[in-house]
Scaffold this active site. Structure first.
Site, PDB file in Angstrom:
ATOM      1  N   GLU A 125       0.709  -1.127  -0.036  1.00 34.84           N
ATOM      2  CA  GLU A 125      -0.133  -0.056  -0.020  1.00 34.84           C
ATOM      3  C   GLU A 125       0.838   1.167  -0.199  1.00 34.84           C
ATOM      4  O   GLU A 125       0.515   2.160  -0.739  1.00 34.84           O
ATOM      5  CB  GLU A 125      -0.971  -0.044   1.054  1.00 34.84           C
ATOM      6  N   TRP A 182       1.788   1.619  -3.508  1.00 34.18           N
ATOM      7  CA  TRP A 182       0.428   2.463  -4.113  1.00 34.18           C
ATOM      8  C   TRP A 182       0.967   4.052  -3.975  1.00 34.18           C
ATOM      9  O   TRP A 182       0.661   4.708  -4.988  1.00 34.18           O
ATOM     10  CB  TRP A 182      -0.767   1.917  -3.656  1.00 34.18           C
ATOM     11  N   TRP A 234     -20.685  12.775 -19.172  1.00 31.36           N
ATOM     12  CA  TRP A 234     -21.407  12.755 -18.081  1.00 31.36           C
ATOM     13  C   TRP A 234     -22.532  13.569 -17.955  1.00 31.36           C
ATOM     14  O   TRP A 234     -23.203  14.269 -18.637  1.00 31.36           O
ATOM     15  CB  TRP A 234     -20.377  13.542 -17.161  1.00 31.36           C
ATOM     16  N   ASN A 288     -10.687   2.571   2.759  1.00 28.01           N
ATOM     17  CA  ASN A 288     -10.328   2.514   1.527  1.00 28.01           C
ATOM     18  C   ASN A 288     -11.399   1.759   0.829  1.00 28.01           C
ATOM     19  O   ASN A 288     -11.689   2.103  -0.465  1.00 28.01           O
ATOM     20  CB  ASN A 288      -8.851   1.759   1.322  1.00 28.01           C
ATOM     21  N   TRP A 301     -16.163  12.270 -12.593  1.00 29.31           N
ATOM     22  CA  TRP A 301     -15.354  11.924 -11.561  1.00 29.31           C
ATOM     23  C   TRP A 301     -14.552  13.120 -10.972  1.00 29.31           C
ATOM     24  O   TRP A 301     -14.232  13.090  -9.718  1.00 29.31           O
ATOM     25  CB  TRP A 301     -14.176  10.809 -11.983  1.00 29.31           C
ATOM     26  N   TRP A 335      -9.601   8.288  -7.648  1.00 35.81           N
ATOM     27  CA  TRP A 335     -10.470   8.522  -8.474  1.00 35.81           C
ATOM     28  C   TRP A 335     -10.516   8.114  -9.875  1.00 35.81           C
ATOM     29  O   TRP A 335     -11.458   7.534 -10.687  1.00 35.81           O
ATOM     30  CB  TRP A 335     -10.976  10.048  -8.382  1.00 35.81           C
TER      31      TRP A 335
HETATM   32  P1  FAD Z   1      -3.728   1.634   5.443  1.00 40.80           P
HETATM   33  O1  FAD Z   1      -4.349   0.840   4.524  1.00 40.80           O
HETATM   34  O2  FAD Z   1      -3.035   1.363   6.648  1.00 40.80           O
HETATM   35  O3  FAD Z   1      -2.143   2.145   4.170  1.00 40.80           O
HETATM   36  C1  FAD Z   1      -1.020   2.579   4.510  1.00 40.80           C
HETATM   37  C2  FAD Z   1      -0.760   3.637   3.935  1.00 40.80           C
HETATM   38  O4  FAD Z   1      -0.520   3.270   2.529  1.00 40.80           O
HETATM   39  C3  FAD Z   1      -1.810   4.641   3.865  1.00 40.80           C
HETATM   40  O5  FAD Z   1      -1.903   5.634   4.984  1.00 40.80           O
HETATM   41  C4  FAD Z   1      -1.350   5.510   2.542  1.00 40.80           C
HETATM   42  O6  FAD Z   1      -0.668   6.537   2.709  1.00 40.80           O
HETATM   43  C5  FAD Z   1      -1.060   4.404   1.644  1.00 40.80           C
HETATM   44  N1  FAD Z   1      -2.320   3.810   0.952  1.00 40.80           N
HETATM   45  C6  FAD Z   1      -3.052   2.949   1.289  1.00 40.80           C
HETATM   46  N2  FAD Z   1      -3.579   2.494   0.217  1.00 40.80           N
HETATM   47  C7  FAD Z   1      -3.375   3.400  -0.807  1.00 40.80           C
HETATM   48  C8  FAD Z   1      -4.035   3.656  -2.112  1.00 40.80           C
HETATM   49  N3  FAD Z   1      -5.052   2.935  -2.597  1.00 40.80           N
HETATM   50  N4  FAD Z   1      -3.507   4.797  -2.872  1.00 40.80           N
HETATM   51  C9  FAD Z   1      -2.173   5.510  -2.509  1.00 40.80           C
HETATM   52  N5  FAD Z   1      -1.810   5.488  -0.865  1.00 40.80           N
HETATM   53  C10 FAD Z   1      -2.444   4.402  -0.323  1.00 40.80           C
HETATM   54  N6  FAD Z   1      -5.229   8.127   0.501  1.00 40.80           N
HETATM   55  C11 FAD Z   1      -4.708   9.263   0.802  1.00 40.80           C
HETATM   56  O7  FAD Z   1      -3.724   9.308   1.436  1.00 40.80           O
HETATM   57  N7  FAD Z   1      -5.030  10.563   0.427  1.00 40.80           N
HETATM   58  C12 FAD Z   1      -6.578  10.755  -0.309  1.00 40.80           C
HETATM   59  O8  FAD Z   1      -6.831  11.786  -0.590  1.00 40.80           O
HETATM   60  C13 FAD Z   1      -6.892   9.376  -0.725  1.00 40.80           C
HETATM   61  N8  FAD Z   1      -7.938   9.566  -1.831  1.00 40.80           N
HETATM   62  C14 FAD Z   1      -8.522   8.511  -2.427  1.00 40.80           C
HETATM   63  C15 FAD Z   1      -9.546   8.314  -2.971  1.00 40.80           C
HETATM   64  C16 FAD Z   1     -10.297   7.203  -3.461  1.00 40.80           C
HETATM   65  C17 FAD Z   1     -11.343   7.301  -4.585  1.00 40.80           C
HETATM   66  C18 FAD Z   1      -9.513   6.050  -3.180  1.00 40.80           C
HETATM   67  C19 FAD Z   1     -10.124   4.633  -3.835  1.00 40.80           C
HETATM   68  C20 FAD Z   1      -8.479   5.757  -2.303  1.00 40.80           C
HETATM   69  C21 FAD Z   1      -7.776   7.268  -1.811  1.00 40.80           C
HETATM   70  N9  FAD Z   1      -6.754   7.060  -1.031  1.00 40.80           N
HETATM   71  C22 FAD Z   1      -6.292   8.054  -0.492  1.00 40.80           C
HETATM   72  C23 FAD Z   1      -6.067   5.764  -0.538  1.00 40.80           C
HETATM   73  C24 FAD Z   1      -6.534   5.111   0.815  1.00 40.80           C
HETATM   74  O9  FAD Z   1      -8.021   5.048   0.692  1.00 40.80           O
HETATM   75  C25 FAD Z   1      -6.082   5.760   1.856  1.00 40.80           C
HETATM   76  O10 FAD Z   1      -4.706   6.017   1.930  1.00 40.80           O
HETATM   77  C26 FAD Z   1      -6.363   4.829   3.141  1.00 40.80           C
HETATM   78  O11 FAD Z   1      -7.696   4.462   3.134  1.00 40.80           O
HETATM   79  C27 FAD Z   1      -5.944   5.495   4.493  1.00 40.80           C
HETATM   80  O12 FAD Z   1      -6.117   4.772   5.597  1.00 40.80           O
HETATM   81  P2  FAD Z   1      -4.947   4.139   6.530  1.00 40.80           P
HETATM   82  O13 FAD Z   1      -4.038   5.090   6.805  1.00 40.80           O
HETATM   83  O14 FAD Z   1      -5.379   3.439   7.397  1.00 40.80           O
HETATM   84  O15 FAD Z   1      -4.411   2.996   5.069  1.00 40.80           O
END
Ligand code: FAD
Length: 472
Positions: free
Chosen positions: A277, A280, A309, A344, A362, A385
């Site tokens: 993650e 990612w 859209w 997420n 979007w 998005w």
């Molecule tokens: P954990 O699951 O513990 O993951 C650890 C870290 O990995 C996160 O804190 C984050 O920094 C990174 N991470 C995890 N998943 C993703 C991912 N899919 N893409 C990029 N980085 C990721 N994340 C944001 O930080 N800011 C946003 O504005 C954001 N907007 C999102 C919008 C959409 C539509 C989607 C589908 C995902 C988005 N995410 C965003 C990614 C992800 O949802 C969040 O990072 C995550 O839910 C944060 O919770 P956590 O810290 O418990 O993550």
């Protein structure tokens, strides 16, 4: 004696801060730090009021940590990035700064600001030095043809290979400077930007707390992460995003802490799931640099520009307020509106619903998320998005469309999450919680809950037709 300035932005920490570390290397130099708030720019970037409040507390926290080391953090406020460059120049002249140190930000406006600052400071005899603040710098993980990857899985594999060749190091916090801890800190005025209270139990500000949370998460929870991360009712993810977005924590700290607790994390599927993650996160940052048009909200896949859209204010409002009649979507949107954070899996479901079920652009959803999220981040939000809109870097084609009811049944089987956020459904039996309207109708119960605003089957057909037409 030289004067070094650290320009702090999204790196509000003293541990593993390359710019701060480099500025402090010369023991005899006077080290100053500066934070510049830019409310007009934040408005243009849709920064949420919760994020502004979190940043304000984090600036206060880092100011204290720096003061304990004998480094004053000064604070200025200007409208936008161009005014920030002027303010920075004035500050450098006033304090006779010789060298500027800062950590890169990869978004287009930020890069333009930094390039301008470097150029103009050079004319004033101030030499600038920038540092990458991620795991591996953009441009360093490439295909065999030396191009940026367009999909994630091969990027992640190449990324891990690069990590094996050489891990990025963590820099220690600076030692106290020669002078004693500061008795008086420079004034830190409230930002001229809306601030909204956030849940300080879920997201306590401060670097020490963030490090503590990272440590705790990397002990046992990270091992269970792979099994729990898709269940929104469970506290199964790290909730570290806001610290990473504001730079209270660095991804390098996350990597090293994980490896310290689990030395086989690169090989072990369970713990690697979490590291993946973080990769990612890096992927979306590397993409922003390779395709700067992403910062201007252009789709990665060109033909998706042609999707026609719908404009439907009523449905958009229902989605924003969590009143679509689809319980998992509504519960998720209420979580977002209340906490400024959303799980997420739910970000994927709600984004897919807006785009594919309501056929709303979007970019409108992207902006709404930014305006609410405490962890709003251009790269990750845009990436997420575009992934949901099938206009970005998803390996799956546009005809993957989430069914909001079956997603709810699968990831919130017992409706725990829905009951928590939709108290109006408390009397609906669990076996009907994902389609409460049907149950209410059969039993002659009047629910204080809206009917479904679209029929998913019909909406799916409409979305497929719109995408197919756009592709032709
Ligand atoms: P954990 O699951 O513990 O993951 C650890 C870290 O990995 C996160 O804190 C984050 O920094 C990174 N991470 C995890 N998943 C993703 C991912 N899919 N893409 C990029 N980085 C990721 N994340 C944001 O930080 N800011 C946003 O504005 C954001 N907007 C999102 C919008 C959409 C539509 C989607 C589908 C995902 C988005 N995410 C965003 C990614 C992800 O949802 C969040 O990072 C995550 O839910 C944060 O919770 P956590 O810290 O418990 O993550």
């Amino acid at each position: 004696m030289a004067t070094h300035l650290v320009w702090m932005r999204n790196d509000l920490r003293i541990h593993d801060n390359y710019a701060l570390h480099a500025a402090c290397r010369d023991e005899n130099a006077t080290v100053l730090a500066l934070y510049i708030a830019t409310p007009e720019q934040w408005r243009a970037h849709d920064m949420s009021a919760k994020q502004a409040a979190f940043i304000y507390q984090s600036v206060q926290d880092v100011q204290q940590s720096l003061a304990d080391k004998g480094i004053p953090l000064h604070y200025l406020q200007c409208d936008d990035f161009s005014a920030a460059v002027e303010a920075l120049k004035d500050f450098c002249q006033q304090h006779k700064v010789d060298r500027l140190f800062y950590n890169y930000q990869h978004e287009v406006n930020e890069r333009q600001r930094d390039a301008k600052a470097e150029r103009e400071l050079y004319d004033l005899d101030v030499v600038s030095q920038g540092f990458d603040d991620g795991l591996l710098p953009p441009g360093s993980v490439l295909t065999g043809n030396r191009e940026m990857f367009k999909v994630f899985t091969p990027f992640s594999k190449a990324f891990v290979r690069r990590l094996r060749e050489g891990m990025p190091e963590c820099a220690p916090a600076p030692k106290p400077r020669n002078r004693a801890p500061l008795q008086e800190k420079p004034a830190l005025k409230p930002f001229d930007y809306p601030q909204e209270e956030f849940d300080e139990e879920l997201f306590p500000a401060g670097e020490k707390t963030a490090i503590q949370r990272l440590r705790e998460f990397c002990q046992q929870p990270v091992v269970d992460y792979a099994a729990k991360r898709d269940t929104p009712a469970t506290d199964g993810t790290s909730r570290l995003s806001v610290y990473l977005v504001t730079g209270v924590l660095s991804p390098r700290q996350c990597l090293h802490r994980l490896l310290r607790e689990h030395p086989d994390a690169l090989e072990n599927e369970k713990t690697f799931t979490w590291l993946n993650e973080l990769i990612w996160r890096e992927f979306y940052r590397h993409l922003l640099v390779a395709w700067p048009a992403l910062c201007k909200h252009q789709p990665f896949i060109g033909w998706t520009k042609n999707v026609r859209w719908q404009s439907n204010e009523e449905q958009l409002t229902a989605w924003q307020q969590g009143k679509t009649g689809y319980p998992i979507v509504d519960a998720a949107m209420r979580q977002l509106n209340t906490l400024g954070w959303m799980h997420n899996r739910l970000r994927m479901i709600t984004a897919s619903f807006l785009i594919k079920d309501l056929l709303i652009d979007w970019r409108i959803g992207e902006r709404y998320f930014m305006s609410q999220l405490i962890d709003g981040d251009l790269a990750a939000n845009n990436g997420g998005w575009q992934w949901a809109a099938s206009s970005g870097n998803d390996a799956a084609p546009y005809f993957r469309i989430f069914n909001p009811t079956t997603q709810g049944e699968r990831f919130d089987k017992q409706g725990e999450f829905i009951y928590r956020w939709l108290p109006e459904l408390k009397d609906v039996p669990v076996q009907h919680i994902h389609q409460p309207q049907e149950w209410a109708k059969k039993n002659g119960v009047r629910l204080d809950y809206p009917p479904q605003i679209v029929d998913h089957k019909e909406a799916r057909k409409r979305a497929l037709a719109a995408y197919e037409a756009a592709r032709k």
